[in-house]
Design a protein around this motif. Structure first.
Motif, PDB file in Angstrom:
ATOM      1  N   SER A 125     -18.170  -4.586  11.631  1.00  0.00           N
ATOM      2  CA  SER A 125     -17.707  -3.452  11.027  1.00  0.00           C
ATOM      3  C   SER A 125     -16.511  -3.619  10.591  1.00  0.00           C
ATOM      4  O   SER A 125     -15.850  -4.899  10.391  1.00  0.00           O
ATOM      5  CB  SER A 125     -17.375  -2.520  11.971  1.00  0.00           C
ATOM      6  N   SER A 126     -15.771  -2.858   9.524  1.00  0.00           N
ATOM      7  CA  SER A 126     -14.543  -2.741   9.049  1.00  0.00           C
ATOM      8  C   SER A 126     -13.510  -1.873   9.512  1.00  0.00           C
ATOM      9  O   SER A 126     -13.971  -0.794   9.866  1.00  0.00           O
ATOM     10  CB  SER A 126     -14.973  -2.455   7.481  1.00  0.00           C
ATOM     11  N   ILE A 127     -12.356  -2.264   9.399  1.00  0.00           N
ATOM     12  CA  ILE A 127     -11.339  -1.279   9.834  1.00  0.00           C
ATOM     13  C   ILE A 127     -10.256  -1.407   8.695  1.00  0.00           C
ATOM     14  O   ILE A 127      -9.611  -2.411   8.271  1.00  0.00           O
ATOM     15  CB  ILE A 127     -10.758  -1.805  11.247  1.00  0.00           C
ATOM     16  N   ASN A 128      -9.806  -0.075   8.348  1.00  0.00           N
ATOM     17  CA  ASN A 128      -8.697  -0.211   7.479  1.00  0.00           C
ATOM     18  C   ASN A 128      -7.622   0.766   8.255  1.00  0.00           C
ATOM     19  O   ASN A 128      -7.884   2.007   8.503  1.00  0.00           O
ATOM     20  CB  ASN A 128      -9.298   0.629   5.916  1.00  0.00           C
ATOM     21  N   VAL A 129      -6.582   0.314   8.049  1.00  0.00           N
ATOM     22  CA  VAL A 129      -5.439   1.201   8.546  1.00  0.00           C
ATOM     23  C   VAL A 129      -4.115   1.457   7.702  1.00  0.00           C
ATOM     24  O   VAL A 129      -3.798   0.693   6.779  1.00  0.00           O
ATOM     25  CB  VAL A 129      -5.149   0.274   9.897  1.00  0.00           C
ATOM     26  N   ARG A 130      -3.834   2.853   7.626  1.00  0.00           N
ATOM     27  CA  ARG A 130      -2.496   3.123   7.019  1.00  0.00           C
ATOM     28  C   ARG A 130      -1.254   3.527   7.926  1.00  0.00           C
ATOM     29  O   ARG A 130      -1.721   4.716   8.608  1.00  0.00           O
ATOM     30  CB  ARG A 130      -2.831   4.114   5.752  1.00  0.00           C
ATOM     31  N   PHE A 131      -0.483   2.761   7.984  1.00  0.00           N
ATOM     32  CA  PHE A 131       0.649   3.275   8.688  1.00  0.00           C
ATOM     33  C   PHE A 131       1.779   3.852   7.759  1.00  0.00           C
ATOM     34  O   PHE A 131       2.077   3.457   6.852  1.00  0.00           O
ATOM     35  CB  PHE A 131       1.190   2.011   9.557  1.00  0.00           C
ATOM     36  N   GLN A 132       2.277   4.940   8.206  1.00  0.00           N
ATOM     37  CA  GLN A 132       3.489   5.752   7.840  1.00  0.00           C
ATOM     38  C   GLN A 132       4.568   4.845   8.521  1.00  0.00           C
ATOM     39  O   GLN A 132       4.895   5.068   9.605  1.00  0.00           O
ATOM     40  CB  GLN A 132       3.468   7.014   7.787  1.00  0.00           C
ATOM     41  N   ILE A 133       5.428   4.174   7.455  1.00  0.00           N
ATOM     42  CA  ILE A 133       6.515   3.482   8.184  1.00  0.00           C
ATOM     43  C   ILE A 133       7.785   4.153   8.056  1.00  0.00           C
ATOM     44  O   ILE A 133       8.085   4.526   6.996  1.00  0.00           O
ATOM     45  CB  ILE A 133       6.590   1.988   7.615  1.00  0.00           C
ATOM     46  N   ARG A 134       8.479   4.208   8.882  1.00  0.00           N
ATOM     47  CA  ARG A 134      10.015   4.825   8.913  1.00  0.00           C
ATOM     48  C   ARG A 134      10.809   3.943   8.064  1.00  0.00           C
ATOM     49  O   ARG A 134      11.798   4.319   7.262  1.00  0.00           O
ATOM     50  CB  ARG A 134      10.526   5.114  10.339  1.00  0.00           C
ATOM     51  N   GLU A 135      10.711   2.574   8.142  1.00  0.00           N
ATOM     52  CA  GLU A 135      11.677   1.682   7.610  1.00  0.00           C
ATOM     53  C   GLU A 135      11.094   1.562   6.128  1.00  0.00           C
ATOM     54  O   GLU A 135       9.974   0.958   6.016  1.00  0.00           O
ATOM     55  CB  GLU A 135      11.780   0.431   8.249  1.00  0.00           C
ATOM     56  N   LYS A 136      11.751   1.969   5.118  1.00  0.00           N
ATOM     57  CA  LYS A 136      11.212   2.029   3.636  1.00  0.00           C
ATOM     58  C   LYS A 136      11.446   0.500   3.174  1.00  0.00           C
ATOM     59  O   LYS A 136      12.431  -0.206   3.497  1.00  0.00           O
ATOM     60  CB  LYS A 136      12.100   2.912   2.863  1.00  0.00           C
ATOM     61  N   GLY A 137      10.735   0.346   2.182  1.00  0.00           N
ATOM     62  CA  GLY A 137      10.825  -0.896   1.384  1.00  0.00           C
ATOM     63  C   GLY A 137      10.332  -2.117   2.049  1.00  0.00           C
ATOM     64  O   GLY A 137      10.659  -3.351   1.587  1.00  0.00           O
ATOM     65  N   ILE A 138       9.376  -2.027   2.880  1.00  0.00           N
ATOM     66  CA  ILE A 138       8.915  -3.056   3.452  1.00  0.00           C
ATOM     67  C   ILE A 138       7.771  -3.773   2.487  1.00  0.00           C
ATOM     68  O   ILE A 138       6.521  -3.056   2.027  1.00  0.00           O
ATOM     69  CB  ILE A 138       8.096  -2.788   4.923  1.00  0.00           C
ATOM     70  N   GLU A 139       7.824  -4.701   2.175  1.00  0.00           N
ATOM     71  CA  GLU A 139       6.869  -5.453   1.227  1.00  0.00           C
ATOM     72  C   GLU A 139       5.623  -6.282   2.332  1.00  0.00           C
ATOM     73  O   GLU A 139       5.910  -6.614   3.340  1.00  0.00           O
ATOM     74  CB  GLU A 139       7.383  -6.801   0.322  1.00  0.00           C
ATOM     75  N   ALA A 140       4.572  -6.256   1.424  1.00  0.00           N
ATOM     76  CA  ALA A 140       3.193  -6.684   2.288  1.00  0.00           C
ATOM     77  C   ALA A 140       3.378  -8.234   2.778  1.00  0.00           C
ATOM     78  O   ALA A 140       2.930  -8.457   3.812  1.00  0.00           O
ATOM     79  CB  ALA A 140       2.213  -6.339   1.443  1.00  0.00           C
ATOM     80  N   ASN A 141       4.040  -8.975   1.946  1.00  0.00           N
ATOM     81  CA  ASN A 141       3.978 -10.479   2.155  1.00  0.00           C
ATOM     82  C   ASN A 141       4.970 -10.535   3.669  1.00  0.00           C
ATOM     83  O   ASN A 141       4.848 -11.306   4.303  1.00  0.00           O
ATOM     84  CB  ASN A 141       4.541 -11.113   0.960  1.00  0.00           C
ATOM     85  N   PHE A 142       6.367  -9.855   3.355  1.00  0.00           N
ATOM     86  CA  PHE A 142       7.284  -9.849   4.568  1.00  0.00           C
ATOM     87  C   PHE A 142       6.636  -9.310   5.895  1.00  0.00           C
ATOM     88  O   PHE A 142       6.619 -10.016   6.924  1.00  0.00           O
ATOM     89  CB  PHE A 142       8.423  -8.940   4.163  1.00  0.00           C
ATOM     90  N   PHE A 143       5.696  -8.397   5.664  1.00  0.00           N
ATOM     91  CA  PHE A 143       5.010  -7.871   6.704  1.00  0.00           C
ATOM     92  C   PHE A 143       3.953  -8.808   7.361  1.00  0.00           C
ATOM     93  O   PHE A 143       4.221  -9.266   8.614  1.00  0.00           O
ATOM     94  CB  PHE A 143       4.137  -6.469   6.528  1.00  0.00           C
ATOM     95  N   PHE A 144       3.490  -9.575   6.690  1.00  0.00           N
ATOM     96  CA  PHE A 144       2.472 -10.667   7.181  1.00  0.00           C
ATOM     97  C   PHE A 144       3.177 -11.625   7.648  1.00  0.00           C
ATOM     98  O   PHE A 144       2.702 -12.191   8.462  1.00  0.00           O
ATOM     99  CB  PHE A 144       1.392 -10.962   5.944  1.00  0.00           C
ATOM    100  N   ASP A 145       4.226 -12.093   7.181  1.00  0.00           N
ATOM    101  CA  ASP A 145       5.072 -13.206   7.688  1.00  0.00           C
ATOM    102  C   ASP A 145       5.400 -12.894   9.075  1.00  0.00           C
ATOM    103  O   ASP A 145       5.203 -13.698  10.149  1.00  0.00           O
ATOM    104  CB  ASP A 145       6.344 -13.128   6.955  1.00  0.00           C
ATOM    105  N   GLU A 146       6.006 -11.443   9.439  1.00  0.00           N
ATOM    106  CA  GLU A 146       6.404 -11.107  10.695  1.00  0.00           C
ATOM    107  C   GLU A 146       5.086 -11.022  11.760  1.00  0.00           C
ATOM    108  O   GLU A 146       5.105 -11.296  12.601  1.00  0.00           O
ATOM    109  CB  GLU A 146       7.050  -9.775  10.417  1.00  0.00           C
ATOM    110  N   LEU A 147       3.913 -10.561  10.991  1.00  0.00           N
ATOM    111  CA  LEU A 147       2.721 -10.352  11.779  1.00  0.00           C
ATOM    112  C   LEU A 147       2.236 -11.627  12.307  1.00  0.00           C
ATOM    113  O   LEU A 147       2.024 -11.911  13.677  1.00  0.00           O
ATOM    114  CB  LEU A 147       1.697  -9.768  10.927  1.00  0.00           C
ATOM    115  N   ASN A 148       2.085 -12.651  11.300  1.00  0.00           N
ATOM    116  CA  ASN A 148       1.866 -13.974  11.637  1.00  0.00           C
ATOM    117  C   ASN A 148       2.645 -14.821  12.819  1.00  0.00           C
ATOM    118  O   ASN A 148       2.196 -15.585  13.670  1.00  0.00           O
ATOM    119  CB  ASN A 148       1.784 -15.262  10.502  1.00  0.00           C
ATOM    120  N   GLN A 149       4.030 -14.581  12.776  1.00  0.00           N
ATOM    121  CA  GLN A 149       4.797 -14.784  13.983  1.00  0.00           C
ATOM    122  C   GLN A 149       4.423 -14.250  15.015  1.00  0.00           C
ATOM    123  O   GLN A 149       4.589 -14.946  15.994  1.00  0.00           O
ATOM    124  CB  GLN A 149       6.456 -14.429  13.761  1.00  0.00           C
ATOM    125  N   ALA A 150       4.117 -12.936  15.224  1.00  0.00           N
ATOM    126  CA  ALA A 150       3.789 -12.140  16.493  1.00  0.00           C
ATOM    127  C   ALA A 150       2.279 -12.626  16.851  1.00  0.00           C
ATOM    128  O   ALA A 150       1.907 -12.772  18.179  1.00  0.00           O
ATOM    129  CB  ALA A 150       3.692 -10.673  16.343  1.00  0.00           C
TER     130      ALA A 150
END
Length: 327
Positions: free
Chosen positions: A233-258
């Motif tokens: 199955s597929s899952i698509n998620v939209r998070f409303q983020i309080r911290e503005k200006g988060i770039e997708a590449n930065f997010f995935f760098d942080e995610l990969n670390q986690a």
């Protein structure tokens, strides 16, 4: 070794049985008992011999009067089998844990509790149970397991796919709301019943606000559609983020670390490009997200991915092993 009895050999139960056979040498459990209220021994044998998706052919299968024998590499698993209504299962009270995978009694607390008798310490339900003493999501709140909780729900495939990730995103960036879109498969044997897509209620919509204190019914939505298709199955998620200006590449760098060394280790996967849903068949992850397809903009953080919902038995397996260690 902790002895387990499994009730319900449908798609989830079969996946769990296969997963245990593949990983049993590295875990602390044995499946000593099987029951299915609908399948007799011959019918179960036919499924084990003919299921092309799960493919039990690497095991030598022998059906006996009251048990099945599965042998591979000279090692034999003997599992007592019964075909009785749940309340009449002959092995009630014998295993240390009762794994309730039939889908029939998840909302009947008295019937579930009655299975935790004599030697059986706990009943673990392989779906969302609103009446369970606790809902325990491995990788999210498993360390909050109460000693006196007798009936445990593992949540669901969608709950496990979303909740630990959402908790981490909130801890790292702050979440003020979320929307989840699920395009969900149907089992092959039900394919004839689903000629067109069908919108359905998803247990995640109710479980999310119950499990996550930053999610409420007025800032959370789940769109859940069953389609006549049998793959992951597929899952698509939209998070409303309080911290503005988060770039997708930065997010995935942080995610990969986690994912590598942090709180999401072994729970999720991340791939660079979309290779289609078949790539996540039998994945050990609760979901796998696609870096190149995900974006961050002024409407939030949008993540796109897949999950093998039938194989979410891997988180059930992790939960069962954790509960065994706590016994």
């Amino acid at each position: 070794m902790v002895s387990c009895g499994l009730n319900g050999v449908g798609r989830f139960g079969l996946h769990f049985l296969r997963y245990w056979l593949e990983h049993g040498e590295s875990c602390g459990i044995t499946i000593d008992y099987l029951n299915d209220p609908k399948l007799d021994l011959s019918e179960l044998g036919n499924i084990l011999e003919s299921d092309a998706y799960l493919n039990f052919s690497k095991y030598d299968l022998v059906l006996h009067d009251t048990f099945i024998s599965l042998t591979r590499g000279g090692f034999e698993h003997r599992i007592q089998f019964s075909n009785e209504p749940t309340e009449l299962i002959p092995w009630i009270g014998l295993p240390d844990l009762f794994l309730e995978c039939s889908g029939a009694i998840a909302q009947d607390y008295e019937q579930l509790l009655a299975l935790a008798t004599n030697n059986t310490k706990r009943v673990i339900v392989s779906q969302t149970s609103w009446v369970a003493d606790q809902t325990i999501i491995f990788g999210f709140n498993h360390e909050t397991l109460h000693e006196n909780s007798r009936v445990i729900s593992y949540g669901s495939c969608t709950v496990n796919a979303f909740v630990p990730l959402a908790s981490w995103v909130n801890d790292r960036f702050g979440v003020s709301g979320a929307e989840v879109n699920i395009i969900h498969n149907v089992p092959r044997y039900q394919l004839e019943r689903y000629r067109t897509p069908k919108r359905r209620f998803c247990t995640l919509e109710k479980s999310g606000p119950r499990l996550l204190d930053f999610i409420a019914y007025d800032n959370f939505r789940v769109n859940y559609t069953l389609i006549p298709y049998t793959g992951p199955s597929s899952i698509n998620v939209r998070f409303q983020i309080r911290e503005k200006g988060i770039e997708a590449n930065f997010f995935f760098d942080e995610l990969n670390q986690a994912l590598e060394v942090g709180p999401l280790k072994s729970l999720y996967g991340c791939c660079a490009a979309d290779s289609g849903p078949d790539g996540v068949k039998f994945s050990r992850y609760s979901a796998e997200f696609i870096r190149d397809e995900s974006v961050s903009n002024n409407t939030g953080l949008h993540l796109y991915g897949y999950f093998d919902n039938e194989n979410s038995c891997n988180r059930f397996f992790d939960l069962v092993n954790f509960i065994c260690e706590a016994m």
